[in-house]
Write a protein that holds these residues in place. Structure first.
Motif, PDB file in Angstrom:
ATOM      1  N   SER A  11      -2.493  -0.694  -4.485  1.00 44.14           N
ATOM      2  CA  SER A  11      -3.266  -0.168  -3.356  1.00 44.14           C
ATOM      3  C   SER A  11      -4.367  -1.150  -2.954  1.00 44.14           C
ATOM      4  O   SER A  11      -4.537  -1.469  -1.777  1.00 44.14           O
ATOM      5  CB  SER A  11      -3.898   1.176  -3.725  1.00 44.14           C
ATOM      6  OG  SER A  11      -2.923   2.163  -3.938  1.00 44.14           O
ATOM      7  N   ALA A  57      -6.342  -6.814   5.385  1.00 41.35           N
ATOM      8  CA  ALA A  57      -7.615  -7.307   5.918  1.00 41.35           C
ATOM      9  C   ALA A  57      -7.520  -8.794   6.246  1.00 41.35           C
ATOM     10  O   ALA A  57      -7.946  -9.243   7.327  1.00 41.35           O
ATOM     11  CB  ALA A  57      -8.733  -7.057   4.915  1.00 41.35           C
ATOM     12  N   ILE A 116      -4.507  -3.446   0.553  1.00 39.36           N
ATOM     13  CA  ILE A 116      -5.626  -3.367   1.495  1.00 39.36           C
ATOM     14  C   ILE A 116      -6.198  -4.762   1.754  1.00 39.36           C
ATOM     15  O   ILE A 116      -6.513  -5.125   2.896  1.00 39.36           O
ATOM     16  CB  ILE A 116      -6.726  -2.433   0.958  1.00 39.36           C
ATOM     17  CG1 ILE A 116      -6.218  -0.979   0.958  1.00 39.36           C
ATOM     18  CG2 ILE A 116      -8.002  -2.545   1.792  1.00 39.36           C
ATOM     19  CD1 ILE A 116      -7.141  -0.009   0.265  1.00 39.36           C
ATOM     20  N   CYS A 117      -6.323  -5.558   0.693  1.00 34.48           N
ATOM     21  CA  CYS A 117      -6.845  -6.929   0.838  1.00 34.48           C
ATOM     22  C   CYS A 117      -5.930  -7.772   1.725  1.00 34.48           C
ATOM     23  O   CYS A 117      -6.393  -8.531   2.584  1.00 34.48           O
ATOM     24  CB  CYS A 117      -6.990  -7.586  -0.533  1.00 34.48           C
ATOM     25  SG  CYS A 117      -8.298  -6.884  -1.550  1.00 34.48           S
ATOM     26  N   PHE A 156       0.833  -1.201   0.000  1.00 37.06           N
ATOM     27  CA  PHE A 156       0.000   0.000   0.000  1.00 37.06           C
ATOM     28  C   PHE A 156       0.867   1.250   0.000  1.00 37.06           C
ATOM     29  O   PHE A 156       0.601   2.206  -0.732  1.00 37.06           O
ATOM     30  CB  PHE A 156      -0.916  -0.006   1.229  1.00 37.06           C
ATOM     31  CG  PHE A 156      -1.913   1.118   1.229  1.00 37.06           C
ATOM     32  CD1 PHE A 156      -2.997   1.106   0.369  1.00 37.06           C
ATOM     33  CD2 PHE A 156      -1.772   2.179   2.101  1.00 37.06           C
ATOM     34  CE1 PHE A 156      -3.912   2.158   0.363  1.00 37.06           C
ATOM     35  CE2 PHE A 156      -2.677   3.224   2.116  1.00 37.06           C
ATOM     36  CZ  PHE A 156      -3.758   3.207   1.236  1.00 37.06           C
TER      37      PHE A 156
END
Length: 256
Positions: free
Chosen positions: A236, A244, A240-241, A111
């Motif tokens: 990006s 998570a 993020i994935c 990220f």
């Protein structure tokens, strides 16, 4: 779901030279209830097939320099066996927790780097390290390869992104050639790690085969259109994935 997961894996490998471990391991552990050791071994099995497919596409475009990357490949193979040995001695919950943390860090890194153009990164990186003598450069590369191999065997990551950075910073590779070469080296490292897990019966060949089909198909397509996709946006979203899934795995490991 296996085909989709495999397709995402192949796409990631072809577009950003990343290992599919950050997708495959959480999916297998959380949705297929596969133990984390087998999930990591299976992800390495898929990594070998996906990265070989992608690296061949780069090879056809003259974007592989295996001779210069051989030093990293040599020590990464040794490190991969050490990592697999350490992982086999770790308890299930502890390895899941460690992998979750590794996943979050990897996602944060991706990220963060999405805000930098890769070309800018390579230009800047080339000026960070200067070696006065050839043996210093070779020593740095050998140590880097060993570290990459240990991480590969421990967490199931073929080390593609780490190899990519090493090739750019330590060996001043042009970007496209660095991606192609790192992907091929990743297949070698992943094979060494996968062999270690297979020797301990920690690979699910049935699930791995389904995942590999999707990875090969998307890897071929992704390699063809790698230069047409906005890498900044892609990194990006993927970052993020990863974060998570890493948080989810860490929480589950703590609860269990």
């Amino acid at each position: 779901m296996t085909y989709t997961t495999g397709a995402i894996t192949g796409g990631m490998t072809s577009l950003i030279g990343a290992s599919g471990v950050m997708i495959i391991v959480p999916i297998l552990t959380m949705f297929f209830k596969v133990n984390v050791h087998t999930a990591i071994g299976t992800s390495l099995f898929v990594d070998v097939i996906a990265s070989l497919t992608v690296s061949y596409s780069y090879y056809k475009n003259d974007n592989i320099d295996l001779k210069s990357g051989t030093w990293i490949a040599l020590t990464s193979v040794i490190g991969a066996q050490l990592g697999a040995l350490f992982a086999n001695r770790m308890k299930e919950g502890k390895l899941s927790f460690s992998f979750g943390i590794f996943l979050v860090i990897g996602g944060l890194s991706m990220f963060y780097n999405s805000f930098k153009e890769r070309n800018d990164l390579s230009d800047t990186a080339r000026g960070l390290i200067h070696f006065k003598k050839e043996w210093q450069k070779i020593s740095a590369v050998l140590i880097t390869g060993l570290g990459i191999g240990i991480l590969s065997g421990l967490f199931g990551a073929g080390g593609g992104v780490m190899v990519l950075i090493a090739l750019i910073i330590l060996m001043s590779f042009p970007l496209h050639k660095a991606i192609g070469t790192s992907t091929l080296i990743m297949s070698i490292t992943a094979f060494s790690s996968a062999a270690g897990y297979a020797a301990r019966d920690n690979i699910n060949l049935k699930l791995g085969s389904f995942l590999a089909v999707g990875a090969v198909l998307s890897g071929i397509l992704g390699s063809r259109y790698a230069n047409k996709i906005n890498e900044k946006t892609l990194r990006s979203v993927v970052g993020i994935c990863f974060m998570a899934m890493g948080i989810a795995m860490t929480v589950l490991a703590i609860i269990e």
